[in-house]
Write a protein that holds these residues in place. Structure first.
Motif, PDB file in Angstrom:
ATOM      1  N   THR A  49      -1.385  -1.114 -10.994  1.00  0.00           N
ATOM      2  CA  THR A  49      -2.705  -0.697 -10.530  1.00  0.00           C
ATOM      3  C   THR A  49      -3.681  -0.732 -11.700  1.00  0.00           C
ATOM      4  O   THR A  49      -3.315  -1.117 -12.819  1.00  0.00           O
ATOM      5  N   ASP A  75      -2.073  13.647  -2.025  1.00  0.00           N
ATOM      6  CA  ASP A  75      -1.242  12.458  -2.211  1.00  0.00           C
ATOM      7  C   ASP A  75      -0.095  12.412  -1.211  1.00  0.00           C
ATOM      8  O   ASP A  75       0.359  11.327  -0.829  1.00  0.00           O
ATOM      9  N   ILE A 101       2.477   1.789  -3.451  1.00  0.00           N
ATOM     10  CA  ILE A 101       1.484   2.289  -4.415  1.00  0.00           C
ATOM     11  C   ILE A 101       1.187   3.763  -4.163  1.00  0.00           C
ATOM     12  O   ILE A 101       1.039   4.559  -5.102  1.00  0.00           O
ATOM     13  N   LYS A 102       1.098   4.163  -2.886  1.00  0.00           N
ATOM     14  CA  LYS A 102       0.843   5.579  -2.577  1.00  0.00           C
ATOM     15  C   LYS A 102       2.000   6.453  -3.049  1.00  0.00           C
ATOM     16  O   LYS A 102       1.789   7.543  -3.601  1.00  0.00           O
ATOM     17  N   ASP A 128       0.827  -1.203   0.000  1.00  0.00           N
ATOM     18  CA  ASP A 128       0.000   0.000   0.000  1.00  0.00           C
ATOM     19  C   ASP A 128       0.865   1.258   0.000  1.00  0.00           C
ATOM     20  O   ASP A 128       0.577   2.234  -0.707  1.00  0.00           O
ATOM     21  N   GLY A 157       3.919   5.669  -5.499  1.00  0.00           N
ATOM     22  CA  GLY A 157       3.828   5.624  -6.949  1.00  0.00           C
ATOM     23  C   GLY A 157       2.778   6.577  -7.489  1.00  0.00           C
ATOM     24  O   GLY A 157       2.997   7.240  -8.516  1.00  0.00           O
ATOM     25  N   ARG A 158       1.637   6.669  -6.792  1.00  0.00           N
ATOM     26  CA  ARG A 158       0.590   7.589  -7.244  1.00  0.00           C
ATOM     27  C   ARG A 158       1.100   9.027  -7.204  1.00  0.00           C
ATOM     28  O   ARG A 158       0.891   9.803  -8.149  1.00  0.00           O
ATOM     29  N   TYR A 188       3.476   2.391 -10.242  1.00  0.00           N
ATOM     30  CA  TYR A 188       2.054   2.692 -10.044  1.00  0.00           C
ATOM     31  C   TYR A 188       1.241   2.397 -11.305  1.00  0.00           C
ATOM     32  O   TYR A 188       0.179   1.770 -11.257  1.00  0.00           O
ATOM     33  N   CYS A 189       1.749   2.836 -12.439  1.00  0.00           N
ATOM     34  CA  CYS A 189       1.015   2.655 -13.692  1.00  0.00           C
ATOM     35  C   CYS A 189       0.916   1.181 -14.075  1.00  0.00           C
ATOM     36  O   CYS A 189      -0.103   0.731 -14.605  1.00  0.00           O
ATOM     37  N   HIS A 241      -4.785   1.795 -13.136  1.00  0.00           N
ATOM     38  CA  HIS A 241      -4.615   2.980 -13.975  1.00  0.00           C
ATOM     39  C   HIS A 241      -4.299   2.554 -15.405  1.00  0.00           C
ATOM     40  O   HIS A 241      -3.451   1.692 -15.638  1.00  0.00           O
TER      41      HIS A 241
END
Length: 861
Positions: free
Chosen positions: A521, A473, A450-451, A447, A453-454, A517-518, A523
């Motif tokens: 996820t 973010d 990913i955060k 988690d 990465g976002r 992230y891309c 996205h």
């Protein structure tokens, strides 16, 4: 100073010599003004009137204007003073201003050195634990500094091509060109004092470490740094100021201990060094070539105006300034004010080994790890960049627990680096994520990644590298102990509030997290990009990381260690897309290099075989290619059998060694374009070796490659062996009529077309040598030939940066009015003129506009 005749009036002499006086006195006008006041030639009001003028030249003119009203005696004293050596005038000024405070001045100087020593004594690595100290004196490894600077036409991720250039530089750099940090401001350099130094180097090459070395030595009272004070500022900190301020306040933000003596420090500015670190990170870097100047340290203005005035010598004109920057931002620096350009060339092979010894603190283990790296071309290439040498060492320290093979790609290195950093920061916490391998711990860890990465992805798309704590973010990461592992934090202070500002340690780390992230996820993948058009290179490395993460080996590694799972549908979609895009690019002959790197990151040979274009055209032109680039090209082409329709290596800096490396590919080429490369005789010999055995090659382009008659003689002998070459394009070289004579028996069979325009051919050359229809030495009305040539040139110009466009225009705008009467030429140059006009309209740099307008005027004839 020009002496005046005794019989002439001093006032008249000043009027006659006005222009000369402005030129000669601009560098010492402030000290000269103080002497005029001390000798009662000027009043204090006169001084104030002069000081309110913007810039030293304006001040000299004001002094001359005031003298015109003072009379003959004042003019006589002025000429006497201005003829004195500058050192005497400065001494007089210093005696007036600094002598009474010399004891306190020296106390503050001592304190400032102590402060800088304390601030610079530790070297911060990316995974340094809280409270852990790595002494700078124990970990610093020498950097190679050389005079000169890299070309300005370099894309954002210049580090990817740096390693191979560094190998070449190491072999070619003469010992006398190497510079010690203490010699950067040496007066022995050039013909004038060195006051402004620009230090450039790619990301991670050691610019900030060089600054720390200078501060560390100065704080340690090393005698070789002759300044009284060094003021250090980073552009990351300066980015936090969004309202008018003044230079005094900028200095005091982190140097309050200088407050009592700051006036004397500024008055004694010839003994002051100001270091501005990280110009490429400055959010206003495009606007530093200001024409509104700040001339006093207390004068309020926007930060960009203060720094622009400092760089251009309008503010504290006698101070020394050192500016560091990546090459990508250099063309926004007012270059005219720079006295010395210095390039940081990173580590030598010996220094890489030295770094390993420092890092591992165990000679035997360090030697073993160095041997591992030396056997891996990619890792060794990266190790010439200090920051990435550290990353590689970090991976090697933990690699026995990761995977069985050494990294093969950039993504491999960063995936293992990510896992290494997380392991390093969590292994000491018995109850946390990886030690227990608990589902909850893995879930928390994935988690957090990913955060991060976002945050990285969204800001990368917005071209942002600084993130404020008020951003949602960033707020989502609050309380996470791992944030400090990947994000640097700065605190911005404003009246009434403070705010934390974050950034990734390197732009490449941000791009890697954005790709994670891309890829992992829901996205959607970024839109496909097979079309032409100007490419800034902004997302090149992001796309390479994305491809590498969407590969089985790295996806498995991230899943096993960090609990990050991927969507198989997304992997399949991406693989089909890269196959389709490569096919389209090959068919169109569009630029393909970054797609080849994306394919290389996948490390799946079946993908290359799945690409089945109608024609195999490989265009990697206008990129300075590194060994990694050639590896990517070979990785794609080696599994594919058959002819290569076209290989375009125009303007790639190709060397003899590189040509030897890809010689098996050259033998398969039908058309080979090698123009705009400096091809020496060794390189020409490789081309000749190919021509002697190839049954495939029919078209060869070697325009603007510095070829003369001797090189052409070698090529003509090789063409005679197989007699397969039908077209030879060699425009813009040094070939004379004698050289063309060597082709006479080869035209028109097999050489149906030889284009030799813009060579060393004159009207006095014997007519028979150039009369054959196959040989073209001037533009003519052969529409089919020249329209195709014009289309190729225009296509290159369209996708070129302004810097590259100017380079091409220098070559193709050497035309006479007579040529423009030909229909195809009129159409082509009119089209080119429209492109130039469009570029001028959108260009924000005055110097570049002037260059483009010059060609606009040529084509308007």
């Amino acid at each position: 100073m020009v002496e005046t005749d005794a019989c002439n009036s001093c006032l008249t002499a000043i009027r006659v010599l006005r222009v000369t006086l402005v030129d000669e006195l601009e560098g010492k006008i402030d000290s000269l003004l103080e002497v005029l006041v001390s000798r009662e030639v000027f009043t204090r009001d006169d001084r104030e009137e002069v000081l309110c003028r913007p810039g030293p030249r304006s001040r000299v003119r004001t002094v001359l204007d005031i003298l015109g009203c003072k009379g003959e005696e004042a003019a006589k004293v002025f000429l006497a003073i201005s003829s004195e050596p500058q050192e005497e005038a400065q001494r007089d000024s210093k005696e007036l201003n600094t002598q009474p405070q010399s004891i306190e001045y020296n106390k503050v100087k001592q304190k400032h050195k102590d402060v800088l020593r304390r601030r610079s004594e530790s070297m911060l690595f990316y995974n340094t634990r809280h409270g852990e100290k790595n002494l700078f004196s124990e970990h610093y490894v020498n950097l190679l500094l050389v005079d000169g600077h890299q070309g300005l036409d370099i894309k954002r991720h210049e580090l990817l091509t740096f390693g191979q250039k560094r190998l070449s530089m190491q072999q070619k750099s003469a010992v006398h060109k190497k510079i010690a940090p203490a010699e950067l401001f040496s007066s022995a350099y050039g013909n004038r004092p060195v006051k402004k130094v620009l230090v450039t180097g790619v990301a991670g090459i050691g610019k900030t470490i060089l600054v720390q070395k200078m501060l560390f030595d100065f704080g340690g009272r090393k005698d070789h740094l002759v300044f009284d004070f060094i003021i250090h500022m980073t552009f990351r900190d300066l980015n936090l100021i969004d309202k008018p301020t003044n230079f005094r306040e900028l200095v005091l933000r982190k140097n309050r201990h200088l407050a009592k003596e700051l006036d004397n420090i500024f008055a004694n500015d010839e003994m002051l060094l100001i270091i501005l670190d990280g110009f490429d990170e400055f959010r206003h870097y495009r606007g530093c070539n200001v024409d509104v100047f700040v001339t006093e340290p207390d004068e309020d203005a926007e930060v960009v105006e203060i720094l622009g005035s400092l760089m251009q010598g309008e503010l504290l004109p006698n101070a020394s300034v050192m500016l560091t920057s990546r090459p990508t931002a250099v063309n926004h620096i007012p270059i005219g004010c720079v006295d010395r350009f210095v390039l940081i060339a990173g580590f030598s092979l010996a220094e890489v080994h030295d770094f390993f010894l420092h890092y591992f603190q165990d000679d035997a283990f360090a030697d073993r790890m160095f041997a591992v790296v030396s056997a891996n071309e990619l890792m060794l290439t990266l190790c010439y960049i200090p920051a990435f040498c550290y990353i590689v060492c970090c991976i090697l320290k933990e690699s026995k627990d990761l995977c069985g093979e050494s990294p093969k790609t950039m993504t491999d290195i960063y995936v293992q680096y990510l896992v290494c950093l997380i392991r390093s920061h969590t292994q000491s916490r018995a109850e946390t994520f990886l030690q227990e391998q608990s589902p909850k711990g893995v879930e928390q860890l994935s988690d957090i990644v990913i955060k991060l990465g976002r945050l990285a992805f969204r800001k990368l798309m917005e071209h942002q590298t600084l993130f404020y704590s008020s951003d949602s973010d960033v707020a989502a990461l609050e309380g996470c102990s791992l944030v400090s592992t990947f994000l640097d934090k700065t605190v911005t202070q404003e009246p009434g509030y403070t705010e934390d500002v974050y950034s990734f340690a390197h732009l490449t780390v941000q791009e890697f997290f954005a790709a994670v992230y891309c890829a992992l996820t829901d996205h959607p993948l970024p839109e496909a990009s097979t079309a032409g058009g100007t490419n800034s290179g902004h997302l090149d490395l992001f796309n390479r990381f994305l491809s590498g993460i969407l590969s089985e080996r790295n996806a498995n590694l991230l899943s096993r260690h960090l609990g990050l799972s991927y969507h198989k549908d997304k992997v399949d979609t991406y693989r089909q897309r890269i196959i389709g895009e490569l096919a389209v690019l090959c068919d169109n002959g569009a630029h393909i290099l970054n797609h080849l790197h994306c394919l290389f990151e996948q490390q799946d040979p079946s993908l290359a075989l799945a690409v089945q274009p109608k024609t195999l055209r490989i265009n990697v032109s206008d990129e300075t290619l590194s060994q990694m680039d050639y590896n990517a090209i070979k990785y794609f082409l080696n599994p594919i059998e058959g002819k290569i329709s076209e290989l375009d290596l125009t303007g790639t800096g190709v060397s003899c060694e590189a040509l030897r490396d890809i010689q098996p590919l050259l033998l398969r080429c039908e058309s080979l374009w090698l123009g705009e490369n400096n091809l020496d005789m060794d390189s020409v010999q490789v081309i000749a070796d190919v021509l002697q055995v190839s049954d495939t090659m029919t078209h060869l382009g070697i325009g603007w490659s510095n070829l003369g008659d001797d090189e052409l003689l070698v090529l003509s002998s090789a063409i005679r062996v197989k007699k397969k070459l039908t077209e030879l394009w060699m425009e813009g070289n040094r070939v004379s009529g004698r050289g063309l004579l060597s082709l006479s028996d080869l035209t028109p069979n097999p050489l149906k077309k030889v284009v030799a325009i813009w060579n060393d051919l004159t009207d006095t050359e014997p007519e028979p040598r150039c009369s054959q229809e196959s040989i073209t030495v001037n533009f003519n009305d052969d529409h089919m030939t020249w329209e195709a040539w014009g289309e190729w040139v225009y296509k290159r110009c369209e996708v070129s940066s302004n810097e590259k466009l100017v380079t091409v225009l220098h070559k193709v705008c050497n035309v006479s009015v007579d040529y423009l009467e030909v229909q195809w030429a009129r159409t082509f140059y009119k089209q080119l003129s429209q492109l130039i006009k469009h570029r001028i309209e959108s260009c924000t740099e005055d110097d570049m506009c002037k260059k483009l307008r010059k060609f606009e005027n040529i084509l308007d004839l």
